[in-house]
Write an enzyme that holds these catalytic residues in place. Structure first.
Site, mmCIF file in Angstrom:
data_model
loop_
_atom_site.group_PDB
_atom_site.id
_atom_site.type_symbol
_atom_site.label_atom_id
_atom_site.label_comp_id
_atom_site.label_asym_id
_atom_site.label_seq_id
_atom_site.Cartn_x
_atom_site.Cartn_y
_atom_site.Cartn_z
ATOM 1 N N THR A 235 0.795 -1.209 0.000
ATOM 2 C CA THR A 235 0.000 0.000 0.000
ATOM 3 C C THR A 235 0.840 1.277 0.000
ATOM 4 O O THR A 235 1.929 1.305 0.563
ATOM 5 C CB THR A 235 -0.830 -0.086 1.297
ATOM 6 O OG1 THR A 235 -1.533 -1.299 1.272
ATOM 7 C CG2 THR A 235 -1.743 1.065 1.491
ATOM 8 N N ARG B 47 -12.407 -9.313 -2.020
ATOM 9 C CA ARG B 47 -11.847 -9.031 -0.687
ATOM 10 C C ARG B 47 -11.500 -7.550 -0.569
ATOM 11 O O ARG B 47 -10.926 -6.951 -1.464
ATOM 12 C CB ARG B 47 -10.599 -9.880 -0.477
ATOM 13 C CG ARG B 47 -9.844 -9.616 0.843
ATOM 14 C CD ARG B 47 -8.725 -8.616 0.669
ATOM 15 N NE ARG B 47 -7.904 -8.488 1.872
ATOM 16 C CZ ARG B 47 -7.012 -7.520 2.056
ATOM 17 N NH1 ARG B 47 -6.829 -6.597 1.149
ATOM 18 N NH2 ARG B 47 -6.304 -7.476 3.153
ATOM 19 N N VAL B 48 -11.879 -6.944 0.551
ATOM 20 C CA VAL B 48 -11.508 -5.551 0.816
ATOM 21 C C VAL B 48 -10.700 -5.526 2.106
ATOM 22 O O VAL B 48 -11.088 -6.140 3.095
ATOM 23 C CB VAL B 48 -12.765 -4.664 0.960
ATOM 24 C CG1 VAL B 48 -12.371 -3.230 1.292
ATOM 25 C CG2 VAL B 48 -13.590 -4.704 -0.321
ATOM 26 N N GLY B 49 -9.580 -4.816 2.074
ATOM 27 C CA GLY B 49 -8.718 -4.722 3.252
ATOM 28 C C GLY B 49 -9.000 -3.472 4.056
ATOM 29 O O GLY B 49 -10.073 -2.863 3.963
ATOM 30 N N ASP B 50 -8.024 -3.073 4.825
ATOM 31 C CA ASP B 50 -8.185 -1.909 5.700
ATOM 32 C C ASP B 50 -8.165 -0.581 4.955
ATOM 33 O O ASP B 50 -8.764 0.404 5.404
ATOM 34 C CB ASP B 50 -7.041 -1.875 6.735
ATOM 35 C CG ASP B 50 -5.687 -1.733 6.039
ATOM 36 O OD1 ASP B 50 -5.341 -2.617 5.234
ATOM 37 O OD2 ASP B 50 -4.995 -0.726 6.267
ATOM 38 N N THR C 99 -0.487 0.965 6.607
ATOM 39 C CA THR C 99 -0.054 -0.014 5.609
ATOM 40 C C THR C 99 0.197 -1.331 6.322
ATOM 41 O O THR C 99 0.579 -1.332 7.493
ATOM 42 C CB THR C 99 1.227 0.454 4.890
ATOM 43 O OG1 THR C 99 1.834 -0.671 4.244
ATOM 44 C CG2 THR C 99 2.254 1.059 5.832
ATOM 45 N N GLY C 100 -0.002 -2.431 5.610
ATOM 46 C CA GLY C 100 0.274 -3.721 6.233
ATOM 47 C C GLY C 100 -0.866 -4.696 6.026
ATOM 48 O O GLY C 100 -1.670 -4.541 5.097
ATOM 49 N N GLY D 266 -4.096 -6.048 6.156
ATOM 50 C CA GLY D 266 -5.368 -5.370 6.385
ATOM 51 C C GLY D 266 -6.285 -6.054 7.366
ATOM 52 O O GLY D 266 -6.980 -5.399 8.148
HETATM 53 N N1 GLY Z 1 -3.109 -2.846 3.725
HETATM 54 C C1 GLY Z 1 -3.540 -3.315 2.501
HETATM 55 C C2 GLY Z 1 -4.480 -4.423 2.562
HETATM 56 O O1 GLY Z 1 -4.388 -5.286 3.422
HETATM 57 O O2 GLY Z 1 -5.351 -4.493 1.726
#
Ligand code: GLY
Length: 301
Positions: free
Chosen positions: A171, A199-202, A222-223, A225
């Site tokens: 990210t 899929r949706v992350g943070d 970042t990281g 999610g």
């Molecule tokens: N931080 C990015 C994700 O996990 O989608």
């Protein structure tokens, strides 16, 4: 009126191998050196974070825009958010395909709709209505990601957080304070490698992947999610800005991420006074900021 703007950007928290260090630092440095002078001449924090993230989205070094990880069926799906610390307005998109600059679509969601968050086909259809170019799917793919996908697609014990430990990307994000003292944040990502479709992350989740409030500060995360969402990481750092020095707020939230949910990641931010903050528990996090007119770039702890 402040006499110094602020800008801090990241290009992901990962175990970035030595051979990718220069590309990461160059990418982060380019975003800072192109955008900071404009902020210093009066550009708004919102424009500053959008433009900085656009530069990182176009750079195939990073997992955002061009160069993003591929999902389980070998496609790119992008997530992004932009948030205005003055009004707490934000716009976000997720699982958006074939658009180079999802963060700019997110801004249009914020400014041109009654909504805050659009996903998938609806987000793409909105982007096209707003005049964004629909690219061929291959336009966002890189040889590197196709080769990586070929390598992992049939691995039986593969987990989507494994690449955080051995792959050199993640990210991107930017946090700015303009000369008016307004804060803004933007975060953009291709998510995780071999993620399930949809899929949706943070990253596009307000409070998790980004948060901005002039009264607290602004933070981009970042990281991994799935862990970051559990602790609503960016809002947590912003809340901590009220009681702690900027760097301590970032460090204690990363410690909490690690101890509470075995999370992996990093944050960058600026508190309401204009102090920079960053912390990460991965091996490296590409980052940079401008302090007293000097560009400060770093990747190691
Ligand atoms: N931080 C990015 C994700 O996990 O989608």
């Amino acid at each position: 009126m402040h006499n110094q703007a602020r800008l801090i950007v990241h290009g992901g928290a990962w175990s970035i191998p030595d051979e990718y260090v220069d590309a990461h630092l160059n990418g982060v440095g380019k975003a800072l050196s192109e955008v900071f002078p404009k902020l210093q001449k009066g550009m708004s924090a919102m424009d500053g974070v959008e433009q900085a993230v656009n530069i990182l989205e176009a750079d195939p070094t990073f997992d955002a825009g061009r160069g993003a990880f591929l999902n389980e069926i070998g496609e790119v799906e992008l997530d992004a958010i932009i948030m205005d610390g003055q009004t707490l307005a934000f716009g976000a998109v997720a699982a958006l395909q074939n658009i180079l600059h999802p963060v700019s679509v997110a801004r249009k969601v914020m400014e041109k709709t009654e909504h805050t968050f659009l996903v998938g086909a609806g987000a793409l259809s909105f982007a096209l209505k707003m005049g964004f170019e629909e690219l061929a799917p291959q336009a966002l793919l890189t040889e590197r990601e196709l080769a990586f996908f070929d390598n992992i697609k049939n691995q039986k014990d593969f987990k989507t957080h494994h690449p955080f430990e051995f792959q050199p990307r993640d990210t991107v994000g930017a946090v700015a304070m303009d000369l008016q003292g307004n804060l803004a944040v933007a975060t953009s990502t291709g998510g995780t490698a071999r993620k399930l479709r949809g899929r949706v992350g943070d990253s596009p989740i307000a409070g998790a992947g980004a948060y901005a409030d002039n009264e607290l500060g602004a933070v981009s995360a970042t990281g991994w999610g799935e862990s970051i969402m559990k602790v609503i990481l960016s809002k947590r750092v912003c809340d901590d800005f009220l009681h702690k020095e900027a760097m301590d707020a970032a460090k204690s939230s990363i410690k909490y991420l690690e101890e509470r949910v075995k999370g992996l990641g990093g944050v960058i931010g600026i508190n309401a006074k204009g102090d920079y903050a960053y912390a990460f528990n991965t091996k490296r996090m590409a980052r940079g900021y401008v302090q007293n007119g000097e560009l400060v770039l770093a990747i190691d702890h």
